[in-house]
Design an enzyme around this catalytic site. Structure first.
Site, mmCIF file in Angstrom:
data_model
loop_
_atom_site.group_PDB
_atom_site.id
_atom_site.type_symbol
_atom_site.label_atom_id
_atom_site.label_comp_id
_atom_site.label_asym_id
_atom_site.label_seq_id
_atom_site.Cartn_x
_atom_site.Cartn_y
_atom_site.Cartn_z
ATOM 1 N N LYS A 140 39.102 -30.294 45.188
ATOM 2 C CA LYS A 140 38.017 -29.378 45.313
ATOM 3 C C LYS A 140 38.299 -28.421 46.533
ATOM 4 O O LYS A 140 39.230 -28.713 47.290
ATOM 5 C CB LYS A 140 36.760 -29.949 45.669
ATOM 6 C CG LYS A 140 36.157 -30.867 44.414
ATOM 7 C CD LYS A 140 34.872 -31.505 44.842
ATOM 8 C CE LYS A 140 33.721 -30.727 45.071
ATOM 9 N NZ LYS A 140 32.243 -31.323 45.254
ATOM 10 N N HIS A 143 36.758 -26.066 52.184
ATOM 11 C CA HIS A 143 35.684 -25.130 52.636
ATOM 12 C C HIS A 143 35.360 -25.227 53.975
ATOM 13 O O HIS A 143 36.091 -25.840 54.913
ATOM 14 C CB HIS A 143 34.352 -25.085 51.899
ATOM 15 C CG HIS A 143 33.637 -26.450 52.065
ATOM 16 N ND1 HIS A 143 33.106 -26.902 53.288
ATOM 17 C CD2 HIS A 143 33.433 -27.451 51.351
ATOM 18 C CE1 HIS A 143 32.650 -27.932 53.266
ATOM 19 N NE2 HIS A 143 32.781 -28.453 51.963
ATOM 20 N N HIS A 146 34.902 -28.029 56.250
ATOM 21 C CA HIS A 146 36.101 -28.907 56.304
ATOM 22 C C HIS A 146 37.000 -28.500 57.454
ATOM 23 O O HIS A 146 37.666 -29.325 58.283
ATOM 24 C CB HIS A 146 36.922 -29.328 55.107
ATOM 25 C CG HIS A 146 36.100 -30.129 54.140
ATOM 26 N ND1 HIS A 146 35.823 -29.742 52.892
ATOM 27 C CD2 HIS A 146 35.598 -31.337 54.206
ATOM 28 C CE1 HIS A 146 35.220 -30.645 52.255
ATOM 29 N NE2 HIS A 146 35.055 -31.720 52.878
#
Length: 614
Positions: A140, A143, A146
């Protein structure tokens, strides 16, 4: 001993003689005073209220009368040359010659250890600290949340390490759970091995988006996802092969990004490592009578104080598969057995606050008293972090954007030095800008107070101008904020670029003339107010580190470094080295060399790589 402790100890000995208590009773009550731009200030202060709270003075007297009476009992000497009472505080001014001599001698002797040897840290337990941070989800997009966890967690790990802790840095990857059921089912429908080899993360992300969209209106896909995850939990060979492929290529790509950020991990762990242990946790909960079964067949732990299920945590799905919290319980127990840590710190966004509250509560209910030494450090969300091409998909896009913008700014600046690898410098300065900016807080919320049991914090502060032009650094550190590319890359103001620019200017001066550490120097040549202000500010460095380790808030260190940079910039303008008599030049170089050392030390704790040219 840190030089601030030398002066604190001298003052404490006076208080000890006057009040008949040990010197140690006063050390932590003595604070270095922040530098004032408007007037010369004393160096240390003692709050008489602190003595009252600690039972050192009787509480039934008039505060101001007690303050003045105690101040009158304290005598000046060759170290402390002035003592006077203020409103409820006693101020101390140390010998200016000694201030110059002691600070610069210690800077020369200790360099990167400057500040961390202070006796302020004697009472801190030094042991093993586990810091779990970054923790992106496999397959994933990485973003901004993180990115923020990475930066804050790295700061905490660096800080603990600098003070002598054995730090274990854990990247706990989101590599298990129902999302992999969706991804596995989605890849079987929409995936392409050729695209996976060409651009792995982008292709996995595209597949994940597509299968989520299809699953909204197609129950067959939802059922296929549940079936794939069930196969994973049962260690079915083909499902595991596909999952391992997803994990390996994702970790490999993330490691390249971490390398750019200057971040490393001791352990790449993940939920998948604890799937079997999670089932053992369920069995332990069952044996202890903590596991309840709902009407829907899910397994839960009652967390209500009355035992009426008004509050509970679900730890098992009705089909017997584990959940995120079950695997977190297993991971925590495994880490304690494996590393015997003294404390464990989780760095995630504030939306996971309830999750960690329940995690620690269940661990305590299971008899793990060490859960009291675990804590969650939350942070707010970043809004508006976009590149010129649109919304950011991966952290790498953000790093590329920061480097490109910084390179353009450097090429347009008349002061930019010629360098062999301008892209490398632009990368480091761009990342330092991100580190300082990514965690700014909203000044419109400045009047809210901190919640003592919740460690809200961000990596730095937003420069807020009130009507009287005073900076205000109050505010809830967990608030969300707007990201602004133009602001973060300014070389003026309180930005990461300004820290780098100040450090580079000092390095340039030292490379040209030396650091002034060869031979003796005359302290009397640094008694001007600019020099004294810098040295007074350096007296606070150990206190700043102490504050930072107490609440794990990097704002104390960022604030200190910004002020140091402003003081250094003023001194650089007004205290020239070139053209000054040799003795004066040598003394000033020693001062600037010391500032450069502390600036670099502090930046490294924040996770910033100092540059020597820009």
């Amino acid at each position: 001993m840190h030089m601030a402790c030398y002066f604190r100890r001298s003052i404490a000995s006076k208080l000890s003689r006057a009040l008949g208590r040990s010197e140690d009773a006063f050390i932590s009550a003595l604070c270095a005073i922040p530098v004032s731009k408007k007037q010369q200030s004393p160096d240390f202060r003692l709050s008489v209220n602190t003595l009252l709270r600690n039972g050192i003075l009787p509480t039934n007297g008039d505060l101001q009368a007690q303050t003045e009476a105690l101040a009158s009992q304290l005598k000046q000497d060759s170290v402390v040359e002035e003592i006077f009472a203020g409103r409820g505080v006693i101020h101390f001014r140390v010998s200016r010659n000694l201030l110059v001599q002691k600070v610069l001698e210690q800077l020369c002797q200790e360099r990167h250890k400057f500040g961390v040897k202070s006796e302020l840290f004697d009472g801190l337990k030094k042991g093993t600290t586990v810091v779990e941070f970054s923790s992106p989800n496999i397959a994933k997009k990485f973003h901004a949340g993180h990115l923020r966890s990475t930066i804050i967690g790295n700061f905490i790990a660096n800080l603990k390490e600098s003070l002598g802790n054995n730090v274990i840095r854990v990247n706990y990857l989101g590599d298990w759970g129902m999302q992999f059921g969706l991804l596995g089912a989605g890849f079987q429908l929409f995936g392409c091995q050729e695209k996976l080899k060409k651009n792995p993360l982008q292709h996995l992300f595209d597949v994940y988006v597509q299968v989520n969209k299809e699953a909204e209106n197609n129950e067959v896909i939802g059922q296929a996802a549940r079936e794939f995850f069930r196969r994973l939990e049962q260690q079915e060979h083909q499902a595991l092969l596909l999952w391992k492929q997803f994990r390996e290529i994702t970790v490999e790509e993330y490691q390249q990004v971490y390398k750019r950020l200057g971040v490393h991990f001791d352990i790449y762990s993940g939920e998948s490592f604890h799937q079997q242990q999670a089932q053992e946790v369920v069995q332990q909960l069952q044996r202890r009578g903590l596991l309840k079964t709902t009407e829907k067949g899910t397994g839960v732990v009652d967390l209500s104080s009355a035992g009426d299920m008004s509050s509970y945590s679900t730890v098992l799905r009705s089909d017997g598969t584990s959940l995120y919290i079950t695997r977190d319980l297993a991971a925590a127990i495994d880490r304690k057995e494996r590393y015997n840590f003294d404390e464990m710190i989780y760095v995630t966004d504030k939306s996971q606050g309830i999750h960690f509250q329940q995690l620690f509560q269940i661990l305590l209910a299971m008899g793990h008293s060490w859960a009291e030494r675990c804590q969650h450090v939350p942070f707010g969300l970043v809004q508006g972090m976009k590149t010129r091409l649109g919304e950011v998909v991966f952290l790498e896009d953000v790093l590329d954007e920061a480097r490109a913008r910084m390179l353009r700014n450097m090429s347009q600046s008349k002061t930019t030095k010629e360098m062999v690898y301008p892209e490398d410098t632009a990368e480091k300065v761009g990342i330092s800008a991100l580190i300082v900016q990514v965690n700014k807080f909203d000044p419109t919320l400045k009047n809210m107070t901190y919640q003592p049991n919740i460690l809200f914090f961000k990596l730095t502060y937003l420069l807020y101008e009130t009507k009287n032009k005073q900076r205000d650094f109050k505010g809830p550190l967990g608030s969300d904020y707007k990201f602004d590319w133009d602001r973060i890359l300014q070389a003026q103001g309180d930005t990461g670029v300004f820290l780098q620019y100040t450090h580079a200017r000092l390095c340039s001066l030292i490379h040209r003339y030396g650091d002034g550490e060869e031979g003796a120097f005359d302290p009397s040549l640094l008694l001007d107010q600019r020099s004294i202000s810098i040295l007074q500010h350096l007296l606070r460095y150990d206190e700043v580190l102490y504050q930072s380790v107490q609440d794990l808030q990097p704002k104390h260190l960022v604030n200190f470094l910004m002020t140091l940079s402003h003081l250094a910039a003023s001194a650089h303008r007004e205290l020239p080295v070139k053209g000054s008599p040799q003795a004066v030049a040598q003394a000033r170089l020693r001062l600037f060399g010391g500032v450069c050392t502390v600036l670099a030390n502090g930046m490294k704790i924040l996770g910033i790589t100092p540059v020597e040219k820009m």
